[in-house]
Design an enzyme around this catalytic site. Structure first.
Site, short mmCIF file in Angstrom:
data_model
loop_
_atom_site.label_atom_id
_atom_site.label_comp_id
_atom_site.label_asym_id
_atom_site.label_seq_id
_atom_site.Cartn_x
_atom_site.Cartn_y
_atom_site.Cartn_z
N LEU A 1 -77.18 -116.22 -61.19
CA LEU A 1 -77.73 -115.12 -61.86
C LEU A 1 -77.24 -115.05 -63.11
O LEU A 1 -77.34 -114.00 -63.80
CB LEU A 1 -77.03 -113.84 -61.16
CG LEU A 1 -77.17 -113.73 -59.47
CD1 LEU A 1 -76.29 -112.62 -59.16
CD2 LEU A 1 -78.49 -113.82 -59.20
N GLY A 2 -77.17 -116.23 -63.85
CA GLY A 2 -76.98 -116.31 -65.12
C GLY A 2 -75.43 -115.66 -65.53
O GLY A 2 -74.67 -115.75 -64.80
N ALA A 3 -75.50 -114.55 -66.53
CA ALA A 3 -74.48 -114.03 -66.80
C ALA A 3 -73.91 -113.09 -65.86
O ALA A 3 -72.77 -112.63 -66.18
CB ALA A 3 -74.76 -113.16 -68.33
N GLY B 1 -73.25 -114.03 -62.65
CA GLY B 1 -72.47 -114.84 -61.89
C GLY B 1 -73.51 -115.43 -60.93
O GLY B 1 -74.41 -116.14 -61.18
N GLY C 1 -77.33 -124.58 -65.07
CA GLY C 1 -77.49 -124.80 -63.33
C GLY C 1 -77.20 -126.21 -62.91
O GLY C 1 -76.26 -126.27 -62.11
N ASP C 2 -77.12 -127.14 -63.91
CA ASP C 2 -76.75 -128.54 -63.28
C ASP C 2 -75.20 -128.52 -63.36
O ASP C 2 -74.64 -129.10 -62.59
CB ASP C 2 -77.19 -129.56 -64.27
CG ASP C 2 -78.86 -129.70 -64.27
OD1 ASP C 2 -79.07 -129.38 -63.20
OD2 ASP C 2 -79.27 -130.18 -65.13
#
Length: 186
Positions: free
Chosen positions: A99-101, A103, A129-130
């Protein structure tokens, strides 16, 4: 394929070239499963759907990719958890939605966790993401439980955001961020 007998986990990720066909990743996941090799899938759209049908051990979509699979926007956390449970009921071992920032959310047949990302000054999210996949895989290789694998994934994704280089990780930063990454039951 000749390396699969020596593997415990295969990671199927990235953007396969068009020449391999839309079902290539699904066939790869199915073949690995036939050889009792767990598979982590980190793909996009059609390749993601095809790999999903083969029942990977872990699916690691971001919110946009999970919503694409669902065919609708998903709210955090309730609809993400509900749809992830549908995927698990359909044969996926676990779903880690990044979810990005904010988490990540981890859903298995038995549990659902929310992983809160530490606050960072984002320089670039390219490769985050990697790096999250790398954190998950490393923690799993060390035998850590799923809850800690999810913490490592979020901390590694966050660490990547501190640099302009894609998928850059530095041990000291990762350890510091890991200490500030928390997990709670849902």
């Amino acid at each position: 394929e000749e390396l699969l007998p020596f593997a415990h986990l295969a990671v199927v990720s990235g953007n396969p070239p068009p020449a391999v066909g839309e079902d290539f990743c699904g066939r790869l996941v199915a073949r690995a499963r036939e050889m009792d090799v767990a598979v982590l899938v980190d793909l996009h759209e059609t390749h993601l759907r095809e790999a999903l049908l083969a029942g990977p051990a872990i699916l690691t979509p971001n919110l946009t990719e999970l919503s694409w699979l669902a065919g609708r926007s998903l709210s955090i956390p309730s609809e993400v958890v509900d749809y992830s449970r549908e995927l698990v009921a359909g044969g996926v071992g676990a779903v880690l939605t990044t979810l990005g920032a904010e988490g990540a959310l981890l859903v298995t047949a038995d549990t659902a966790f929310r992983v809160l990302a530490p606050q960072v000054d984002v320089v670039s999210a390219v490769g985050a993401g990697d790096c999250a996949v790398a954190g998950w895989v490393a923690a799993g290789a060390w035998g850590l439980p799923l809850r800690d694998q999810a913490r490592w994934a979020v901390a590694a994704g966050s660490a990547c955001c501190l640099h302009t280089e894609a998928a850059a990780l530095h041990r000291e930063e990762l350890e510091s961020l890991l200490a500030r990454t928390s997990v709670s039951d849902l």
